[in-house]
Scaffold this motif. Sequence first.
Motif, PDB file in Angstrom:
ATOM      1  N   MET A 140      32.929  55.933  30.996  1.00  0.00           N
ATOM      2  CA  MET A 140      32.269  54.921  30.189  1.00  0.00           C
ATOM      3  C   MET A 140      33.270  53.879  29.694  1.00  0.00           C
ATOM      4  O   MET A 140      34.080  54.141  28.817  1.00  0.00           O
ATOM      5  CB  MET A 140      31.559  55.577  29.007  1.00  0.00           C
ATOM      6  N   LYS A 141      33.183  52.673  30.268  1.00  0.00           N
ATOM      7  CA  LYS A 141      34.114  51.599  29.931  1.00  0.00           C
ATOM      8  C   LYS A 141      33.512  50.588  28.965  1.00  0.00           C
ATOM      9  O   LYS A 141      34.217  49.713  28.470  1.00  0.00           O
ATOM     10  CB  LYS A 141      34.547  50.873  31.207  1.00  0.00           C
ATOM     11  N   ARG A 180      27.417  39.030  37.239  1.00  0.00           N
ATOM     12  CA  ARG A 180      27.247  38.317  35.974  1.00  0.00           C
ATOM     13  C   ARG A 180      28.146  38.852  34.856  1.00  0.00           C
ATOM     14  O   ARG A 180      28.500  38.093  33.952  1.00  0.00           O
ATOM     15  CB  ARG A 180      25.787  38.403  35.536  1.00  0.00           C
ATOM     16  N   ALA A 181      28.483  40.130  34.903  1.00  0.00           N
ATOM     17  CA  ALA A 181      29.308  40.702  33.826  1.00  0.00           C
ATOM     18  C   ALA A 181      30.236  41.775  34.382  1.00  0.00           C
ATOM     19  O   ALA A 181      30.156  42.945  34.022  1.00  0.00           O
ATOM     20  CB  ALA A 181      28.411  41.299  32.736  1.00  0.00           C
ATOM     21  N   PRO A 182      31.138  41.405  35.294  1.00  0.00           N
ATOM     22  CA  PRO A 182      32.011  42.409  35.924  1.00  0.00           C
ATOM     23  C   PRO A 182      32.936  43.110  34.946  1.00  0.00           C
ATOM     24  O   PRO A 182      33.433  44.206  35.236  1.00  0.00           O
ATOM     25  CB  PRO A 182      32.807  41.592  36.947  1.00  0.00           C
ATOM     26  N   TRP A 183      33.145  42.531  33.782  1.00  0.00           N
ATOM     27  CA  TRP A 183      34.057  43.127  32.801  1.00  0.00           C
ATOM     28  C   TRP A 183      33.565  44.478  32.297  1.00  0.00           C
ATOM     29  O   TRP A 183      34.359  45.273  31.796  1.00  0.00           O
ATOM     30  CB  TRP A 183      34.248  42.174  31.632  1.00  0.00           C
ATOM     31  N   LEU A 189      36.475  48.588  39.818  1.00  0.00           N
ATOM     32  CA  LEU A 189      35.931  47.879  40.971  1.00  0.00           C
ATOM     33  C   LEU A 189      36.894  47.787  42.140  1.00  0.00           C
ATOM     34  O   LEU A 189      36.507  47.440  43.237  1.00  0.00           O
ATOM     35  CB  LEU A 189      35.503  46.465  40.561  1.00  0.00           C
ATOM     36  N   LYS A 190      38.156  48.120  41.914  1.00  0.00           N
ATOM     37  CA  LYS A 190      39.125  48.055  43.009  1.00  0.00           C
ATOM     38  C   LYS A 190      40.059  49.248  42.932  1.00  0.00           C
ATOM     39  O   LYS A 190      40.647  49.519  41.900  1.00  0.00           O
ATOM     40  CB  LYS A 190      39.942  46.771  42.940  1.00  0.00           C
ATOM     41  N   ALA A 191      40.167  49.987  44.031  1.00  0.00           N
ATOM     42  CA  ALA A 191      41.078  51.134  44.060  1.00  0.00           C
ATOM     43  C   ALA A 191      42.519  50.642  44.101  1.00  0.00           C
ATOM     44  O   ALA A 191      42.827  49.646  44.765  1.00  0.00           O
ATOM     45  CB  ALA A 191      40.802  52.010  45.277  1.00  0.00           C
ATOM     46  N   ALA A 358      28.057  49.150  41.970  1.00  0.00           N
ATOM     47  CA  ALA A 358      26.826  49.937  42.084  1.00  0.00           C
ATOM     48  C   ALA A 358      27.121  51.419  41.900  1.00  0.00           C
ATOM     49  O   ALA A 358      26.400  52.135  41.201  1.00  0.00           O
ATOM     50  CB  ALA A 358      26.178  49.684  43.446  1.00  0.00           C
ATOM     51  N   PHE A 359      28.208  51.887  42.522  1.00  0.00           N
ATOM     52  CA  PHE A 359      28.569  53.297  42.394  1.00  0.00           C
ATOM     53  C   PHE A 359      28.986  53.636  40.964  1.00  0.00           C
ATOM     54  O   PHE A 359      28.721  54.728  40.474  1.00  0.00           O
ATOM     55  CB  PHE A 359      29.691  53.644  43.378  1.00  0.00           C
ATOM     56  N   THR A 360      29.656  52.714  40.283  1.00  0.00           N
ATOM     57  CA  THR A 360      30.046  52.963  38.897  1.00  0.00           C
ATOM     58  C   THR A 360      28.811  53.099  38.016  1.00  0.00           C
ATOM     59  O   THR A 360      28.746  53.962  37.134  1.00  0.00           O
ATOM     60  CB  THR A 360      30.938  51.827  38.380  1.00  0.00           C
ATOM     61  N   ALA A 361      27.821  52.248  38.245  1.00  0.00           N
ATOM     62  CA  ALA A 361      26.576  52.352  37.490  1.00  0.00           C
ATOM     63  C   ALA A 361      25.865  53.668  37.789  1.00  0.00           C
ATOM     64  O   ALA A 361      25.293  54.300  36.891  1.00  0.00           O
ATOM     65  CB  ALA A 361      25.671  51.165  37.817  1.00  0.00           C
TER      66      ALA A 361
END
Length: 443
Positions: A140-141, A180-183, A189-191, A358-361
């Motif tokens: 949870m970020k 819209r809200a990548p933060w 989002l990047k390995a 999508a995978f993080t969500a």
Amino acid sequence: MTDLRTVSFGEAFGIWAKIGFLSFGGPAGQIALMHRILVDEKKWLSEPQFLHALNFCMLLPGPEAQQLATYSGWLLHGLKGGLAAGLMFILPGVAVMLGLSMLYAAYADLGLVEAVFFGIKAAVFAIVIEALIRISKRVMKSGALYAVAAAAFAAIFFFDVPFPLVVAAAALFGLAAARRAPWIFGDTLKAPEEEERRVNGGDHTRASPRRTFVTALVGLALWLGPVAALILFFGMGHVFAQEAVFFSKMAVITFGGAYAVLAYVAQEAVQNYGWLNPGEMLDGLGLAETTPGPLILVLQFVGYLAAHRAETGINPALAGAIGALVTVWVTFAPCFLWIFLGAPYVERLRKVATLNAAFTAITAAVVGVILNLAIWFGLHVLFGEVEEVRTGILRLWIPDTATLDPWALALSVAALVAVLRFHAGMLPALGMAAAAGVAISFL
């Protein structure tokens, strides 16, 4: 992080065996166990790797924990690693479930076994809670991801929304939020480049059309070849052929794990085939919940009783064993196929930021799913009777407070203190809980 190329197959096999013998508590407990061993203790997988693999397995039909083990083994040692990890995850449970099915069919009295697993349930409940806390802290970020987890929990726990819909909604949210809200996703989002080199250096992780075709051809032959042979040899009216066909269908539609399909299996096995009665189906689920391995092993129990009672012309116990093994084969053969087909492509997708979002969500939604499983599991550990109440679209689980088991409560509290406060290991926690369960049964 440990370089995967330095991990020997023998060392990994020992860990897969350990996980297989300790994989109690359904998918939540099993995922927690693998996370603790593979990520925290051995450091063979990073947190993003583990969660990426878990997200993929949650999208597949079949038991996600078994497929996660297969995926992890494949990452380390390719095909043989995946087979070793996946098989060792289920074989201890298959052996135990076969023995319990035979005892059930002969005596239907498993008091000592129930006493042992009564204690184990309390320890597993504590382990699930620990996993929920640990994964939540790491995944949870932002508040938005907490909201996704809360929505997933509410959808499943209160409204009985099908699991695939929950996953699809989370994935769509992730795709939209990535733009819209990548933060809100932090650094997921990047390995890291170092991890990319370490993971993707192995040839088995590279996707190729030829390998995909060969994998599909061999996998389908191993899965459906025995089904066709049983139909040709015995005919569709024979119980072995009926089991092979029926449980092959189940292997394709069991999205969301065992609970998602048990209602349908119970209806078909009880009403249409007459293999067992409703009470026996619940007994089988109880056995599956308290043995190592995925909960879907309850199907093995159904397969055993069906063949044991059918007119096969052979010894009932032998017929039951054959029926159980047929059920296990057609249930799990597709699980290996899905992983070996999809894993190389999923590893490639780790570099795509929008799909990682999508995978993080989905991972956040999985936290809500684990919370749902933890509460459901806890209610059934602590209370003798838990009623499902529906009011319109709302679904509630209402425990009968008069059936609260003080021994189960005491064991659960003690296990929680041991795991959360004193960081007790898996084996000590399970061993002490099992011994306490036997002692309580004599009291």
